[in-house]
Design a protein around this motif. Structure first.
Motif, PDB file in Angstrom:
ATOM      1  N   UNK A  61      42.589  32.136  37.582  1.00 19.43           N
ATOM      2  CA  UNK A  61      41.364  31.964  37.928  1.00 19.43           C
ATOM      3  C   UNK A  61      40.889  33.469  38.280  1.00 19.43           C
ATOM      4  N   UNK A  62      41.835  34.450  38.243  1.00 20.01           N
ATOM      5  CA  UNK A  62      41.063  35.685  38.799  1.00 20.01           C
ATOM      6  C   UNK A  62      41.562  36.686  37.653  1.00 20.01           C
ATOM      7  N   UNK A  63      40.401  37.693  37.571  1.00 19.51           N
ATOM      8  CA  UNK A  63      40.584  38.810  36.728  1.00 19.51           C
ATOM      9  C   UNK A  63      40.085  40.025  37.148  1.00 19.51           C
ATOM     10  N   UNK A  64      41.169  41.201  36.778  1.00 26.15           N
ATOM     11  CA  UNK A  64      41.087  42.144  37.733  1.00 26.15           C
ATOM     12  C   UNK A  64      41.001  43.246  36.336  1.00 26.15           C
ATOM     13  N   UNK A  65      39.869  44.226  36.496  1.00 23.18           N
ATOM     14  CA  UNK A  65      39.662  45.288  35.507  1.00 23.18           C
ATOM     15  C   UNK A  65      39.125  46.608  36.190  1.00 23.18           C
ATOM     16  N   UNK A  66      39.583  47.765  35.820  1.00 22.51           N
ATOM     17  CA  UNK A  66      39.416  48.884  36.298  1.00 22.51           C
ATOM     18  C   UNK A  66      39.107  49.104  37.832  1.00 22.51           C
ATOM     19  N   UNK A  67      40.146  48.642  38.512  1.00 21.37           N
ATOM     20  CA  UNK A  67      40.260  48.704  40.065  1.00 21.37           C
ATOM     21  C   UNK A  67      41.485  49.639  40.407  1.00 21.37           C
ATOM     22  N   UNK A  68      41.277  50.364  41.431  1.00 23.21           N
ATOM     23  CA  UNK A  68      42.132  51.589  41.923  1.00 23.21           C
ATOM     24  C   UNK A  68      43.464  50.638  42.862  1.00 23.21           C
ATOM     25  N   UNK A  69      44.678  50.856  42.833  1.00 23.47           N
ATOM     26  CA  UNK A  69      45.577  50.247  43.753  1.00 23.47           C
ATOM     27  C   UNK A  69      46.617  51.294  44.367  1.00 23.47           C
ATOM     28  N   UNK A  70      46.360  51.440  45.799  1.00 23.24           N
ATOM     29  CA  UNK A  70      47.172  52.366  46.584  1.00 23.24           C
ATOM     30  C   UNK A  70      47.947  51.709  47.544  1.00 23.24           C
ATOM     31  N   UNK A  71      49.200  52.409  47.882  1.00 17.25           N
ATOM     32  CA  UNK A  71      49.939  51.729  48.918  1.00 17.25           C
ATOM     33  C   UNK A  71      50.478  52.612  49.941  1.00 17.25           C
ATOM     34  N   UNK A  72      50.000  52.133  51.007  1.00 17.54           N
ATOM     35  CA  UNK A  72      50.168  53.178  52.171  1.00 17.54           C
ATOM     36  C   UNK A  72      51.567  53.533  52.519  1.00 17.54           C
ATOM     37  N   UNK A  73      52.597  52.682  52.144  1.00 12.90           N
ATOM     38  CA  UNK A  73      54.126  53.141  52.233  1.00 12.90           C
ATOM     39  C   UNK A  73      54.807  53.187  50.972  1.00 12.90           C
ATOM     40  N   UNK A  74      54.142  53.585  50.115  1.00  8.99           N
ATOM     41  CA  UNK A  74      54.412  54.040  48.639  1.00  8.99           C
ATOM     42  C   UNK A  74      54.938  52.902  47.946  1.00  8.99           C
ATOM     43  N   UNK A  75      55.366  53.014  46.636  1.00  6.27           N
ATOM     44  CA  UNK A  75      55.657  51.969  45.599  1.00  6.27           C
ATOM     45  C   UNK A  75      54.469  51.148  45.195  1.00  6.27           C
ATOM     46  N   UNK A  76      54.900  50.344  44.634  1.00  3.22           N
ATOM     47  CA  UNK A  76      53.801  49.278  43.918  1.00  3.22           C
ATOM     48  C   UNK A  76      54.229  47.853  44.026  1.00  3.22           C
ATOM     49  N   UNK A  77      53.134  47.161  44.402  1.00  4.09           N
ATOM     50  CA  UNK A  77      53.591  45.478  44.328  1.00  4.09           C
ATOM     51  C   UNK A  77      52.436  44.872  44.065  1.00  4.09           C
ATOM     52  N   UNK A  78      52.062  44.248  42.947  1.00  2.00           N
ATOM     53  CA  UNK A  78      51.361  43.261  42.662  1.00  2.00           C
ATOM     54  C   UNK A  78      51.960  42.228  41.994  1.00  2.00           C
ATOM     55  N   UNK A  79      52.112  41.051  42.505  1.00  2.00           N
ATOM     56  CA  UNK A  79      52.527  39.677  41.881  1.00  2.00           C
ATOM     57  C   UNK A  79      54.109  40.106  41.411  1.00  2.00           C
ATOM     58  N   UNK A  80      54.703  40.871  42.405  1.00  2.00           N
ATOM     59  CA  UNK A  80      56.045  41.191  42.214  1.00  2.00           C
ATOM     60  C   UNK A  80      56.574  42.267  41.284  1.00  2.00           C
ATOM     61  N   UNK A  81      55.455  42.674  40.401  1.00  2.00           N
ATOM     62  CA  UNK A  81      55.966  43.898  39.698  1.00  2.00           C
ATOM     63  C   UNK A  81      56.090  45.171  40.232  1.00  2.00           C
ATOM     64  N   UNK A  82      56.809  45.959  39.690  1.00  2.00           N
ATOM     65  CA  UNK A  82      56.993  47.326  40.290  1.00  2.00           C
ATOM     66  C   UNK A  82      56.081  48.561  39.740  1.00  2.00           C
ATOM     67  N   UNK A  83      55.361  48.101  38.913  1.00  2.00           N
ATOM     68  CA  UNK A  83      54.118  49.272  38.271  1.00  2.00           C
ATOM     69  C   UNK A  83      53.201  48.586  38.023  1.00  2.00           C
ATOM     70  N   UNK A  84      52.058  49.417  37.616  1.00  2.00           N
ATOM     71  CA  UNK A  84      50.629  49.060  37.212  1.00  2.00           C
ATOM     72  C   UNK A  84      50.936  48.733  35.636  1.00  2.00           C
ATOM     73  N   UNK A  85      51.413  49.267  35.005  1.00  2.00           N
ATOM     74  CA  UNK A  85      51.745  49.148  33.482  1.00  2.00           C
ATOM     75  C   UNK A  85      52.591  47.854  33.394  1.00  2.00           C
ATOM     76  N   UNK A  86      53.565  47.521  33.965  1.00  2.00           N
ATOM     77  CA  UNK A  86      54.283  46.492  33.763  1.00  2.00           C
ATOM     78  C   UNK A  86      53.565  45.158  34.199  1.00  2.00           C
ATOM     79  N   UNK A  87      52.874  45.193  35.186  1.00  2.00           N
ATOM     80  CA  UNK A  87      51.972  44.110  35.564  1.00  2.00           C
ATOM     81  C   UNK A  87      50.697  43.837  34.360  1.00  2.00           C
ATOM     82  N   UNK A  88      50.212  44.884  33.897  1.00  2.00           N
ATOM     83  CA  UNK A  88      49.032  44.929  32.950  1.00  2.00           C
ATOM     84  C   UNK A  88      49.700  44.411  31.655  1.00  2.00           C
ATOM     85  N   UNK A  89      50.825  44.872  31.247  1.00  2.00           N
ATOM     86  CA  UNK A  89      51.371  44.368  30.058  1.00  2.00           C
ATOM     87  C   UNK A  89      52.009  42.954  30.042  1.00  2.00           C
ATOM     88  N   UNK A  90      52.586  42.470  31.133  1.00  2.00           N
ATOM     89  CA  UNK A  90      53.090  41.200  31.388  1.00  2.00           C
ATOM     90  C   UNK A  90      51.881  40.249  31.381  1.00  2.00           C
TER      91      UNK A  90
END
Length: 606
Positions: A389-418
């Motif tokens: 039910x949620x759509x994300x487009x053209x947002x910026x994601x930044x992590x205060x302690x480094x890394x990346x975690x959206x939905x358990x994916x370790x990179x923006x590209x991995x999340x977007x492609x999946x």
């Protein structure tokens, strides 16, 4: 700039259909008066509010209480009292200071079935939400039309500082509602309401309510309402609710066409659920929350929630808001019943937190779109919700302690492609980059909403990767993003739209010998429209970053409004509120520390 003489300004008012005040009578109430007197002069004053309750007031009459004195309430106005919108019955103070109406165990002022009432320059006190006041309200307005309340303080009432219901055209301005129980300011099913320049502070909760929320700052329901330039803080800390819902700083429910803008909600609390900053709750439709600031609330900064109201939650917008370090997500969305939250646009906001995710979801949502937002948070949990039910487009994601975690994916590209998120026509449009905010760890704890354009901690530094990287909402999705950003600057400010709540504002130190002045010539103050009604648009080009002091004076030299504005290099455009000013001519003065300019402005009412 076109100018208007005083006579032409009154002529314009008459063209708008406003009548000049008719002959009327002033009535006085004094602690040294006598109820057997006529009440028509200070020396011939009444003594008690009860005398006024038995009197019938006509259009233009004024009921004035002796300043600095206290009078036992309740004061009551009914359908037999009242005027018309352009010539109301006025209730206020005379002499030095404000008079106080003591509501005791009950209500201070009761207005029922009346038309054309103006209440100003009064205080209302009750025995206290836990020490004797029983369900009382400072001012209670019911089934009335055209009631205005201005420059009023209300405290010590169990139910609310001000409550209005089934009424139309109620306007509350410059109200200070504090230390009440159920809410500072509250309404039920009223139309064309306005709440502006009000403060709802430390309204802890109604001790008699144990099965529902209490202790909110400002809460409205009905059709067509505006809440703006208000502060809600430190509310809700003593709610007696046994269930999980709770109070919010500023919110609405079962309402249509609501605008909440230019407000600050901070440090609100709750022993149970909620305790957030802003909320569009059950049954809200066609409403917008914009240009607001939420910080250090017990829970979320902003919420979109459906509790199971009869009307479907749909068609709402959150845009150009800032949420910083609340003890919960920047935006909480979902439902505890009903059909969930539907058809919502969330764009150009900043959700920043070093401990909590940016977006959390509980319950159903459909067609809920996030675009051009900055999300900053830790990678210990998914930065944003990723359920259906949620759509994300053209947002910026930044992590205060480094890394990346959206939905358990370790990179923006991995999340977007999946998942297909953060893509438009197959192209990756999202960012995983430091937005280069100026000083988010040292954010300003503002309490004056008129100073929101001076908020500098979240300005972008030179070289920010989010500049011109937002999607054009109008061309891509048919969404009108409005005309200004959080700081009042026109959008877009460059070759494209920025990601986040600001547009084209860059903070940098010029290189040696580099010109920092993008404006040739002297800075010229301009304002429009003339005449103005509720607000005046002010334009002021600046050669550098500096502060501009704006002051509005009456023709007799009285300062009636002031505002300080942060100027940035280049053109600046912002709003000065004129709502609440009496119709007539005023002088608008600007000072940037080097040059003082004065323009004449005319204020009229429709």
């Amino acid at each position: 700039m076109k100018s208007y003489s005083y006579a032409s300004c009154w002529g314009l008012l008459l063209a708008f259909g406003l009548a000049l005040p008719a002959a009327a009578t002033d009535y006085y109430v004094s602690t040294t008066g006598n109820d057997s007197h006529a009440g028509t002069s200070v020396g011939n004053a009444w003594r008690n509010a009860s005398k006024a309750n038995a009197f019938t007031f006509r259009p233009g009459d004024r009921l004035l209480f002796e300043g600095g004195r206290t009078f036992a309430g309740p004061l009551q106005l009914t359908a037999t009292d009242g005027g018309v919108a352009s010539n109301p019955v006025v209730v206020g103070s005379y002499g030095t200071g404000r008079a106080t109406i003591d509501g005791g165990a009950g209500t201070g002022l009761i207005i029922t079935g009346a038309t054309g009432i103006r209440v100003n320059n009064l205080n209302f006190v009750g025995l206290g939400r836990k020490t004797g006041n029983r369900g009382g309200r400072g001012i209670n307005i019911g089934t009335s039309l055209g009631v205005t309340v201005d420059q009023v303080e209300t405290s010590g009432f169990q139910a609310a500082g001000i409550f209005f219901y089934n009424s139309t055209d109620v306007r509350l301005t410059n109200v200070y509602a504090h230390d009440n129980g159920g809410a500072g300011i509250s309404s039920y099913q009223s139309n064309n309401s306005y709440v502006g320049y009000c403060r709802a502070i430390s309204n802890p909760g109604d001790p008699t309510i144990t099965d529902n929320q209490s202790g909110s700052g400002i809460v409205l329901s009905g059709t067509r309402a505006t809440i703006e330039y208000c502060e809600a803080a430190d509310n809700g800390f003593d709610m007696q609710q046994v269930n999980n819902n709770g109070p919010v700083g500023i919110w609405c429910y079962e309402a249509d066409q609501i605008t909440i803008q230019y407000c600050i909600s901070h440090n609100n609390k709750s022993p149970k659920g909620d305790g957030g900053g802003f909320d569009l709750d059950g049954g809200i439709t066609n409403s917008v929350v914009q240009y607001n600031y939420a910080y250090e609330n017990k829970n979320y900064g902003f919420a979109a929630w459906e509790y199971g109201a009869s009307a479907r939650w749909t068609g709402n917008t959150f845009r150009y808001n800032i949420s910083i370090n609340n003890s919960g997500p920047g935006l909480l969305l979902g439902s505890g019943g009903g059909q969930g939250v539907n058809n919502c646009e969330v764009y150009n906001n900043l959700f920043y937190n070093d401990s909590y995710p940016a977006v959390v979801q509980y319950g159903g949502a459909t067609n809920f779109n996030f675009r051009n937002n900055i999300f900053v948070g830790p990678n210990s949990a998914s930065l944003v919700a990723t359920v259906s039910g949620l759509t994300y487009q053209a947002n910026d994601y930044w992590f205060t302690n480094g890394g990346f975690n959206v939905g358990g994916y370790g990179s923006l590209a991995a999340w977007a492609n999946a998942t297909g998120q953060e893509k438009v026509n197959g192209a990756l449009v999202g960012l995983n980059a430091d937005p280069r905010l100026r000083a988010p760890a040292n954010y300003e704890r503002l309490t004056d909403p008129t100073r929101l354009p001076n908020l500098s901690a979240f300005l972008l530094q030179a070289g920010s990767p989010v500049v011109d990287k937002g999607v054009n909402l109008q061309t891509a999705f048919g969404i009108n993003p409005g005309t200004r950003d959080f700081y009042g600057r026109p959008i877009p400010g460059g070759s494209g739209f920025d990601i986040g709540p600001q547009e084209g504002i860059m903070v940098s130190t010029p290189l040696a010998g580099q010109a920092s002045n993008p404006v040739d010539g002297l800075s010229e103050l301009q304002s429009w429209p003339n005449p103005a009604q509720d607000e005046l648009t002010v334009s002021y080009p600046s050669r550098r970053a500096q502060r501009l002091a704006l002051r509005v004076f009456s023709l007799t030299g009285q300062l009636v409004r002031q505002q300080e504005q942060l100027l940035l290099p280049g053109p600046n455009q912002f709003t000065l509120r004129t709502a609440g000013l009496s119709p007539g001519l005023y002088l608008l003065q600007s000072s940037d520390g080097e040059r003082v300019q004065v323009r004449r402005v005319c204020v009229a009412r429709p």
